[in-house]
Design a protein around this motif. Structure first.
Motif, PDB file in Angstrom:
ATOM      1  N   GLN A   1       0.825  -1.206   0.000  1.00  0.00           N
ATOM      2  CA  GLN A   1       0.000   0.000   0.000  1.00  0.00           C
ATOM      3  C   GLN A   1       0.861   1.258   0.000  1.00  0.00           C
ATOM      4  OE1 GLN A   1      -2.595  -0.692   3.439  1.00  0.00           O
ATOM      5  NE2 GLN A   1      -4.360  -0.811   2.060  1.00  0.00           N
ATOM      6  N   ALA A   2       1.893   1.270   0.851  1.00  0.00           N
ATOM      7  CA  ALA A   2       2.792   2.433   0.891  1.00  0.00           C
ATOM      8  C   ALA A   2       3.527   2.602  -0.430  1.00  0.00           C
ATOM      9  CB  ALA A   2       3.786   2.271   2.042  1.00  0.00           C
ATOM     10  N   ALA A   3       3.915   1.485  -1.051  1.00  0.00           N
ATOM     11  CA  ALA A   3       4.596   1.569  -2.348  1.00  0.00           C
ATOM     12  C   ALA A   3       3.688   2.163  -3.413  1.00  0.00           C
ATOM     13  CB  ALA A   3       5.086   0.189  -2.769  1.00  0.00           C
ATOM     14  N   GLN A   4       2.409   1.791  -3.391  1.00  0.00           N
ATOM     15  CA  GLN A   4       1.483   2.367  -4.356  1.00  0.00           C
ATOM     16  C   GLN A   4       1.304   3.861  -4.122  1.00  0.00           C
ATOM     17  OE1 GLN A   4      -2.699   1.365  -4.124  1.00  0.00           O
ATOM     18  NE2 GLN A   4      -2.821   1.169  -6.356  1.00  0.00           N
ATOM     19  N   THR A   5       1.248   4.293  -2.863  1.00  0.00           N
ATOM     20  CA  THR A   5       1.133   5.722  -2.568  1.00  0.00           C
ATOM     21  C   THR A   5       2.356   6.481  -3.064  1.00  0.00           C
ATOM     22  OG1 THR A   5      -0.203   5.220  -0.613  1.00  0.00           O
ATOM     23  CG2 THR A   5       0.790   7.409  -0.739  1.00  0.00           C
ATOM     24  N   ARG A   6       3.537   5.903  -2.840  1.00  0.00           N
ATOM     25  CA  ARG A   6       4.758   6.543  -3.344  1.00  0.00           C
ATOM     26  C   ARG A   6       4.752   6.600  -4.864  1.00  0.00           C
ATOM     27  NH1 ARG A   6       7.246   3.339   0.704  1.00  0.00           N
ATOM     28  NH2 ARG A   6       7.847   1.835  -0.903  1.00  0.00           N
ATOM     29  N   ALA A   7       4.272   5.555  -5.501  1.00  0.00           N
ATOM     30  CA  ALA A   7       4.213   5.544  -6.965  1.00  0.00           C
ATOM     31  C   ALA A   7       3.261   6.614  -7.482  1.00  0.00           C
ATOM     32  CB  ALA A   7       3.796   4.167  -7.465  1.00  0.00           C
ATOM     33  N   GLU A   8       2.150   6.824  -6.801  1.00  0.00           N
ATOM     34  CA  GLU A   8       1.214   7.879  -7.206  1.00  0.00           C
ATOM     35  C   GLU A   8       1.865   9.252  -7.087  1.00  0.00           C
ATOM     36  OE1 GLU A   8      -2.072   7.259  -4.641  1.00  0.00           O
ATOM     37  OE2 GLU A   8      -2.936   5.598  -5.814  1.00  0.00           O
ATOM     38  N   ARG A   9       2.583   9.464  -5.998  1.00  0.00           N
ATOM     39  CA  ARG A   9       3.252  10.755  -5.830  1.00  0.00           C
ATOM     40  C   ARG A   9       4.366  10.935  -6.855  1.00  0.00           C
ATOM     41  NH1 ARG A   9       3.679  10.184   0.761  1.00  0.00           N
ATOM     42  NH2 ARG A   9       1.494  10.731   1.231  1.00  0.00           N
ATOM     43  N   ALA A  10       5.086   9.869  -7.129  1.00  0.00           N
ATOM     44  CA  ALA A  10       6.151   9.960  -8.128  1.00  0.00           C
ATOM     45  C   ALA A  10       5.591  10.292  -9.507  1.00  0.00           C
ATOM     46  CB  ALA A  10       6.933   8.644  -8.180  1.00  0.00           C
ATOM     47  N   GLN A  11       4.462   9.701  -9.850  1.00  0.00           N
ATOM     48  CA  GLN A  11       3.849  10.017 -11.136  1.00  0.00           C
ATOM     49  C   GLN A  11       3.395  11.467 -11.187  1.00  0.00           C
ATOM     50  OE1 GLN A  11      -0.089   8.685 -11.958  1.00  0.00           O
ATOM     51  NE2 GLN A  11       0.394   8.090 -14.075  1.00  0.00           N
ATOM     52  N   ALA A  12       2.782  11.955 -10.096  1.00  0.00           N
ATOM     53  CA  ALA A  12       2.337  13.351 -10.064  1.00  0.00           C
ATOM     54  C   ALA A  12       3.522  14.302 -10.178  1.00  0.00           C
ATOM     55  CB  ALA A  12       1.546  13.618  -8.784  1.00  0.00           C
ATOM     56  N   GLN A  13       4.636  13.971  -9.516  1.00  0.00           N
ATOM     57  CA  GLN A  13       5.819  14.819  -9.599  1.00  0.00           C
ATOM     58  C   GLN A  13       6.412  14.799 -11.000  1.00  0.00           C
ATOM     59  OE1 GLN A  13       6.986  16.938  -7.451  1.00  0.00           O
ATOM     60  NE2 GLN A  13       8.712  17.513  -8.759  1.00  0.00           N
ATOM     61  N   ALA A  14       6.427  13.643 -11.653  1.00  0.00           N
ATOM     62  CA  ALA A  14       6.942  13.560 -13.020  1.00  0.00           C
ATOM     63  C   ALA A  14       6.096  14.391 -13.978  1.00  0.00           C
ATOM     64  CB  ALA A  14       6.985  12.102 -13.472  1.00  0.00           C
ATOM     65  N   VAL A  15       4.782  14.364 -13.793  1.00  0.00           N
ATOM     66  CA  VAL A  15       3.905  15.176 -14.640  1.00  0.00           C
ATOM     67  C   VAL A  15       4.159  16.656 -14.398  1.00  0.00           C
ATOM     68  CG1 VAL A  15       1.499  15.776 -15.098  1.00  0.00           C
ATOM     69  CG2 VAL A  15       2.145  13.382 -14.828  1.00  0.00           C
ATOM     70  N   ARG A  16       4.338  17.041 -13.140  1.00  0.00           N
ATOM     71  CA  ARG A  16       4.616  18.458 -12.842  1.00  0.00           C
ATOM     72  C   ARG A  16       5.938  18.900 -13.468  1.00  0.00           C
ATOM     73  NH1 ARG A  16       2.182  17.161  -7.711  1.00  0.00           N
ATOM     74  NH2 ARG A  16       4.227  16.554  -6.891  1.00  0.00           N
ATOM     75  N   SER A  17       6.936  18.045 -13.434  1.00  0.00           N
ATOM     76  CA  SER A  17       8.225  18.396 -14.035  1.00  0.00           C
ATOM     77  C   SER A  17       8.086  18.619 -15.541  1.00  0.00           C
ATOM     78  CB  SER A  17       9.251  17.300 -13.750  1.00  0.00           C
ATOM     79  OG  SER A  17       9.469  17.152 -12.358  1.00  0.00           O
ATOM     80  N   LEU A  18       7.341  17.759 -16.204  1.00  0.00           N
ATOM     81  CA  LEU A  18       7.134  17.927 -17.648  1.00  0.00           C
ATOM     82  C   LEU A  18       6.341  19.193 -17.935  1.00  0.00           C
ATOM     83  CD1 LEU A  18       7.362  16.895 -20.538  1.00  0.00           C
ATOM     84  CD2 LEU A  18       5.342  15.491 -20.132  1.00  0.00           C
ATOM     85  N   ASN A  19       5.304  19.450 -17.167  1.00  0.00           N
ATOM     86  CA  ASN A  19       4.498  20.648 -17.382  1.00  0.00           C
ATOM     87  C   ASN A  19       5.307  21.910 -17.131  1.00  0.00           C
ATOM     88  OD1 ASN A  19       2.305  19.045 -17.993  1.00  0.00           O
ATOM     89  ND2 ASN A  19       1.425  19.163 -15.940  1.00  0.00           N
ATOM     90  N   ARG A  20       6.204  21.876 -16.147  1.00  0.00           N
ATOM     91  CA  ARG A  20       7.020  23.054 -15.885  1.00  0.00           C
ATOM     92  C   ARG A  20       7.959  23.319 -17.061  1.00  0.00           C
ATOM     93  NH1 ARG A  20      11.016  25.325 -16.750  1.00  0.00           N
ATOM     94  NH2 ARG A  20      12.259  26.637 -15.412  1.00  0.00           N
TER      95      ARG A  20
END
Length: 493
Positions: free
Chosen positions: A223-242
């Motif tokens: 469960q914690a790994a999935q939460t980290r994966a969700e945050r990592a995906q959101a951060q990757a999207v923010r980096s691309l958008n920036r």
């Protein structure tokens, strides 16, 4: 007594049967919801990106992303920097060309003060200046601006290539994060199934409390790994958008992402270094700085050898009895500054009584004490030495960058074979697990775990393929072979 053994095994058998059916139904549902494209390409059908030329179909999926990159803040800032260099050159050329100014001069005089009357006079003037000698500072300023513009053009291309590689790296980062999120979800499903089985075994008394707690910990870790994966995906999207300066339209699943554009960087190490040293912006800027320093040294030497000499001529109505001049034409040549000046003076009054004449003059000056020209010459020589050292340093830095990029590509290519073998081994193990399940020698949970391992290996293979592609793009950027505009158009760099 003959019916007692079935009655003793009926409850565990029923639990095992229910667990197997739930796993099979869950896996079937996952297969129905997942698109067919989610299955990675078999290794036998994958070619190394370094040997694959860029095709229009490959670039087409990324065209909107690369087109959006052209409107990003960093891309536009690079365009503006180049435009500023163009304007600087235009201004320098204007100063180095012919300069003409017109003016008017009005006076009101009374001589003598106590008994005279006020008399007014107005004179129109026309001045022209032209740099005629090659060492004129304005001409050297234009040449320096030309060198700066050439360096700005190289820097613009390099910046665009760098931003393109960064955008593709960020795009791959989002894809990898999405794949990691999908893998974390699959791991969580397996952990949930294992926890359910452990709870059933604990209820039947065939599993210890420690074993149940271990499965509970594994489930919470997933469960914690999935939460980290969700945050990592959101951060990757923010980096691309920036980087793009605007939100990007991205697929929901990793398999739907467009493939990265693959290209070939040809030539041995010597050819790669030659191209990089001749076209990298660091070297271009250092060469321009060296040329400016050499021009400054030439100017300092000229200033030390050449005296300040000026020659002038004045012709026309030079002066009347009161010292007033009439219509005049004059010219001046400043040898050290390399400029030729001309002036026409037209008084708006009757000047017919003023006689005409011509005056030739020559002036020269030499410093006697307090001469700083020797110090300026020494400083100019030091500037040339510093610029030459900076050029050598830039060349060494570029060479190191190219070598490091080539080594990184070779390392990624070397790891590709192992990733393919691992993926093939995982698929073979999955086939064996399914065969054992059909033979009644394995459970559906064993098959699910083999499927998870195969998915993980396939994702690792795809990540390694993309790592090879990105390493090739990075090498192409280092050698200046990457043209981001051709990537958008679908051409071959």
């Amino acid at each position: 007594m003959t019916d007692s053994p079935p009655s003793l095994l009926s409850r565990p058998a029923r639990m095992t049967l229910l667990l197997t059916l739930s796993v099979l139904l869950g896996f079937a549902g996952a297969q129905q919801t997942a698109p067919p494209s989610a299955v990675p390409t078999p290794p036998s059908a994958v070619t190394a990106p370094a040997a694959t030329p860029l095709s229009p179909t490959t670039a087409a999926g990324l065209t909107p992303l690369l087109a959006a990159l052209r409107g990003s803040p960093d891309w536009r800032a690079a365009d503006l920097s180049y435009r500023a260099a163009q304007l600087t050159l235009d201004s320098a050329r204007t100063r180095a060309g012919l300069s003409v100014t017109a003016g008017a001069d009005g006076t009101l005089s009374r001589v003598p003060w106590d008994g005279g009357t006020f008399a007014g006079a107005t004179t129109l003037t026309l001045n022209a200046s032209l740099n005629v000698l090659p060492w004129a500072p304005a001409l050297e300023g234009a040449r320096s601006a030309e060198r700066a513009l050439a360096g700005a053009a190289v820097d613009l291309r390099s910046t665009r290539a760098r931003l393109t590689v960064q955008a593709l790296q960020a795009y791959e980062g989002v894809r990898a994060a999405s794949a990691g999120l999908e893998l974390a979800g699959a791991q969580l499903d397996v952990a949930r199934t294992q926890l359910s089985a452990a709870q059933s075994q604990r209820t039947d008394g065939v599993l210890s409390a420690e074993g149940l707690l271990a499965q509970q910990a594994a489930f919470e870790t997933a469960q914690a790994a999935q939460t980290r994966a969700e945050r990592a995906q959101a951060q990757a999207v923010r980096s691309l958008n920036r980087l793009l300066g605007t939100p990007a339209a991205l697929p929901a699943q990793a398999a739907a992402f467009a493939p990265l554009p693959a290209l070939t960087v040809s030539g041995d190490l010597g050819a790669l270094l030659e191209r990089a040293l001749s076209r990298r912006p660091e070297v271009a800027r250092a060469q321009a700085a060296l040329a400016d320093a050499q021009a400054g040294l030439s100017a300092a030497r000229l200033d030390a050898r050449l005296p300040d000499v000026s020659a002038s001529v004045r012709a026309g109505q030079l002066s009347d009895a009161a010292g007033n001049s009439g219509r005049l034409v004059s010219g001046t040549l400043n040898v050290k500054q390399g400029t030729l000046g001309a002036q026409v003076s037209l008084p708006l009054k009757d000047t017919s009584v003023i006689p005409g004449g011509v005056v030739l003059s020559l002036s020269a000056s030499l410093p006697v004490f307090g001469n700083t020209r020797g110090t300026a010459l020494t400083q100019a020589q030091l500037s040339v030495t510093q610029a030459q050292l900076a050029l050598d340093s830039a060349r060494q830095s570029v060479e190191l960058d190219v070598r490091a990029s080539l080594d990184a590509l070779q390392n990624e290519q070397a790891a590709l074979s192992a990733a393919r073998t691992t993926a093939e081994q995982a698929r073979t193990a999955l086939g064996s697990a399914r065969a054992r399940l059909d033979a009644g020698l394995a459970t559906a949970l064993n098959v699910r775990q083999a499927e998870l391992t195969s998915l993980q290996a396939d994702q690792a293979l795809q990540s390694q393929l993309n790592a090879v592609t990105l390493a090739t793009l990075t090498l192409a950027q280092a050698t200046t072979d990457l043209d981001p505009l051709l990537l958008t158009a679908g051409g071959t760099p």
